[in-house]
Enzyme design. Structure first.
Site, PDB file in Angstrom:
ATOM      1  N   VAL A 218       0.880  -1.175   0.000  1.00 43.80           N
ATOM      2  CA  VAL A 218       0.000   0.000   0.000  1.00 43.80           C
ATOM      3  C   VAL A 218       0.921   1.230   0.000  1.00 43.80           C
ATOM      4  O   VAL A 218       1.444   1.643   1.024  1.00 43.80           O
ATOM      5  CB  VAL A 218      -0.926  -0.014   1.234  1.00 43.80           C
ATOM      6  CG1 VAL A 218      -1.836   1.205   1.226  1.00 43.80           C
ATOM      7  CG2 VAL A 218      -1.757  -1.298   1.242  1.00 43.80           C
ATOM      8  N   ASP A 394       5.353   1.381   2.801  1.00 46.18           N
ATOM      9  CA  ASP A 394       4.192   0.495   2.827  1.00 46.18           C
ATOM     10  C   ASP A 394       3.299   0.925   3.984  1.00 46.18           C
ATOM     11  O   ASP A 394       3.656   0.754   5.158  1.00 46.18           O
ATOM     12  CB  ASP A 394       4.688  -0.961   3.013  1.00 46.18           C
ATOM     13  CG  ASP A 394       3.564  -1.968   2.833  1.00 46.18           C
ATOM     14  OD1 ASP A 394       2.382  -1.573   2.961  1.00 46.18           O
ATOM     15  OD2 ASP A 394       3.881  -3.144   2.579  1.00 46.18           O
ATOM     16  N   HIS A 395       2.159   1.461   3.635  1.00 44.98           N
ATOM     17  CA  HIS A 395       1.275   2.018   4.666  1.00 44.98           C
ATOM     18  C   HIS A 395       0.712   0.935   5.584  1.00 44.98           C
ATOM     19  O   HIS A 395       0.194   1.219   6.658  1.00 44.98           O
ATOM     20  CB  HIS A 395       0.128   2.790   3.987  1.00 44.98           C
ATOM     21  CG  HIS A 395      -0.445   3.887   4.817  1.00 44.98           C
ATOM     22  ND1 HIS A 395      -0.259   3.976   6.185  1.00 44.98           N
ATOM     23  CD2 HIS A 395      -1.208   4.953   4.483  1.00 44.98           C
ATOM     24  CE1 HIS A 395      -0.886   5.041   6.641  1.00 44.98           C
ATOM     25  NE2 HIS A 395      -1.471   5.655   5.637  1.00 44.98           N
ATOM     26  N   ARG A 396       0.836  -0.338   5.166  1.00 45.26           N
ATOM     27  CA  ARG A 396       0.399  -1.416   6.063  1.00 45.26           C
ATOM     28  C   ARG A 396       1.338  -1.519   7.258  1.00 45.26           C
ATOM     29  O   ARG A 396       0.948  -1.975   8.337  1.00 45.26           O
ATOM     30  CB  ARG A 396       0.381  -2.756   5.321  1.00 45.26           C
ATOM     31  CG  ARG A 396      -0.614  -2.824   4.172  1.00 45.26           C
ATOM     32  CD  ARG A 396      -0.454  -4.125   3.425  1.00 45.26           C
ATOM     33  NE  ARG A 396       0.917  -4.310   2.942  1.00 45.26           N
ATOM     34  CZ  ARG A 396       1.411  -5.455   2.494  1.00 45.26           C
ATOM     35  NH1 ARG A 396       0.660  -6.526   2.458  1.00 45.26           N
ATOM     36  NH2 ARG A 396       2.649  -5.530   2.066  1.00 45.26           N
ATOM     37  N   ILE A 398       3.672   1.126   8.096  1.00 43.02           N
ATOM     38  CA  ILE A 398       4.139   2.428   8.589  1.00 43.02           C
ATOM     39  C   ILE A 398       3.021   3.452   8.450  1.00 43.02           C
ATOM     40  O   ILE A 398       2.359   3.518   7.406  1.00 43.02           O
ATOM     41  CB  ILE A 398       5.373   2.858   7.758  1.00 43.02           C
ATOM     42  CG1 ILE A 398       6.563   1.961   8.110  1.00 43.02           C
ATOM     43  CG2 ILE A 398       5.708   4.323   7.981  1.00 43.02           C
ATOM     44  CD1 ILE A 398       7.632   1.944   7.068  1.00 43.02           C
TER      45      ILE A 398
END
Ligand code: CAO
Length: 422
Positions: A218, A394-396, A398
């Site tokens: 993401v 990766d927004h998952r 961070i």
């Protein structure tokens, strides 16, 4: 059969890391050929990379024991060489990874380590827990399947090819995927003259790896600029000293140092998600991948233990890796184990870009070209050298605030590199 002063020695496949049943894709010599030490004998291809097997010593090929498309393992016999007796005991050299410029053949190949996320060989890494052979891993990569998500029907839960195919069928059958229309195929020749140029293997595999990352990660990108005026002055002051040590000091070694410094303070960026996305695997090592543009495609060799290297050492190592990538001399080890990547387009230009995370890493720093800009110091404008930075993450794994703090720390470090000693 031995001759006077000459000994007939076997040459075997050397240590090729964790690769098994690798395919012989090229035979570079034939019986009667004379070879010098380090000349390529054969090229083998695993599901991670293509590797040249060099001659461990000079000699004349007396017999070749492998054929194209054979599958070989470490220790297997390749050929016999008639060599001078005194050099015949030399140990085989490790293979070097080839940035293959052959056009992709009809049968698709798996992504190579050169363009792939670094293989996870460390204990606890997700891919190492999947029980599957190389052919199955190759198929999964080709199809963009995360093996960790596939239930294995083989003995002991081993994932077999049928499991991967069934997984793909099942996934395609779900409404979300079914609605993803393929890109329309167009006969461009209807509109004018065209020329079809096959992509190199590196590019085809890279495309698969990038697509996989694009689909799983993401992506969000955080942009900022660092005032590197002082850093640039310091770099210029070190030019002669660096030259004396045989190194050319570009901004890249400083970027690596600064990234390691900030990664220490923000360990969630030097990490990978586990297969189930239930845990973050923090790495206590700092192996920094660096994107290198080669004529056959993008390659990402890794600067190992960057935290233990000085500036000049980093300069020498980045130059070595860039040259080796371009000369197709990288070893499998050069391409493994990265924990964070830097992609520098600074020498080329641009004011910013959004790099794609080199999964299973969780962040990548994109660096564009520094530019002199007017900066307000509170009372007047000053000419300052500003370096554009773009951190994709990766927004998952961070959150945006964490990424904001990471980049703010990186900017602070590059703007005042005395902070590196803190
Ligand atoms: N701003 C301005 N100048 C820069 C700079 C920057 N951010 N970064 C480097 N430069 C300068 C260097 O100082 C050097 O200048 P001099 O020759 O005057 O000293 C010049 O640009 C050439 O540098 P270089 O490219 O030889 O060395 P490097 O250490 O900067 O980079 C490497 C090495 C391998 C990263 C680079 O050659 C490369 O391949 N970059 C492309 C990476 C890529 O394709 N990324 C996209 C991948 S998709 O994410």
């Amino acid at each position: 059969m031995n001759r006077v002063g000459v000994v007939n020695r076997a040459v075997n496949i050397p240590d090729i890391g964790d690769a098994e049943n690798v395919e012989v894709i090229e035979i570079c010599v034939a019986a009667g050929d004379e070879v010098a030490e380090n000349d390529a004998l054969i090229v083998i291809e695993s599901d991670k990379a293509s590797m040249e097997v060099p001659a461990p010593f000079a000699g004349t090929v007396s017999k070749v024991h492998v054929a194209l498309s054979d599958h070989v393992n470490a220790g297997d016999l390749i050929l016999h060489l008639d060599a001078a007796a005194e050099v015949a005991e030399t140990a085989p050299a490790p293979p070097t990874v080839v940035a293959d410029d052959e056009p992709e053949q009809a049968e698709a190949q798996a992504p190579s380590a050169a363009e792939q996320p670094a293989p996870q060989t460390q204990a606890g890494a997700p891919s190492s827990r999947v029980y599957a052979g190389p052919a199955v891993r190759r198929l999964a990569r080709e199809l963009g399947v995360d093996l960790a998500a596939v239930a294995g029907s083989g003995s002991g839960g081993r994932v077999v090819k049928e499991d991967v195919k069934a997984f793909v069928k099942q996934t395609l059958a779900t409404p979300a995927r079914a609605s993803l229309a393929p890109v329309q195929e167009v006969d461009f020749a209807r509109f004018g003259t065209i020329e079809i140029k096959p992509l190199t293997r590196i590019r085809v595999r890279g495309a698969a790896a990038l697509r996989s990352s694009w689909q799983h990660v993401v992506h969000v990108t955080q942009h900022d600029e660092a005032d590197v005026t002082d850093l640039e002055e310091f770099r210029a002051s070190l030019r002669d000293e660096a030259a004396q040590q045989g190194a050319k000091l570009t901004p890249l070694p400083f970027l690596i140092k600064a990234c390691v410094h900030v990664l220490r303070a923000h360990p969630q960026f030097n990490a990978s998600l586990d297969a189930g996305v239930t845990a973050l695997i923090h790495k206590r090592y700092y192996h920094i991948g660096m994107a290198v543009d080669t004529e056959v495609g993008l390659v990402v060799p890794v600067v190992r233990d960057a935290d233990r290297k000085g500036l000049f050492e980093l300069a020498a190592e980045t130059a070595r890796l860039a040259a080796a990538a371009r000369e197709k001399k990288l070893t499998p080890n050069d391409l493994q184990g990265g924990s964070f990547t830097i992609s520098s387009l600074g020498a080329i230009g641009g004011t910013g870009f959004t790099p794609i995370v080199n999964a299973p890493e969780v962040a990548i720093l994109g660096v564009a070209r520094l530019a002199t800009k007017p900066k307000w110091d509170g009372s007047t404008f000053q000419a300052r050298k500003m370096l554009p930075l773009s951190l994709s993450y990766d927004h998952r794994a961070i959150n945006g605030a964490e990424a904001g703090r990471f980049v703010a720390d990186l900017v602070a470090t590059l703007s005042d590199i005395r902070r590196l000693v803190l």
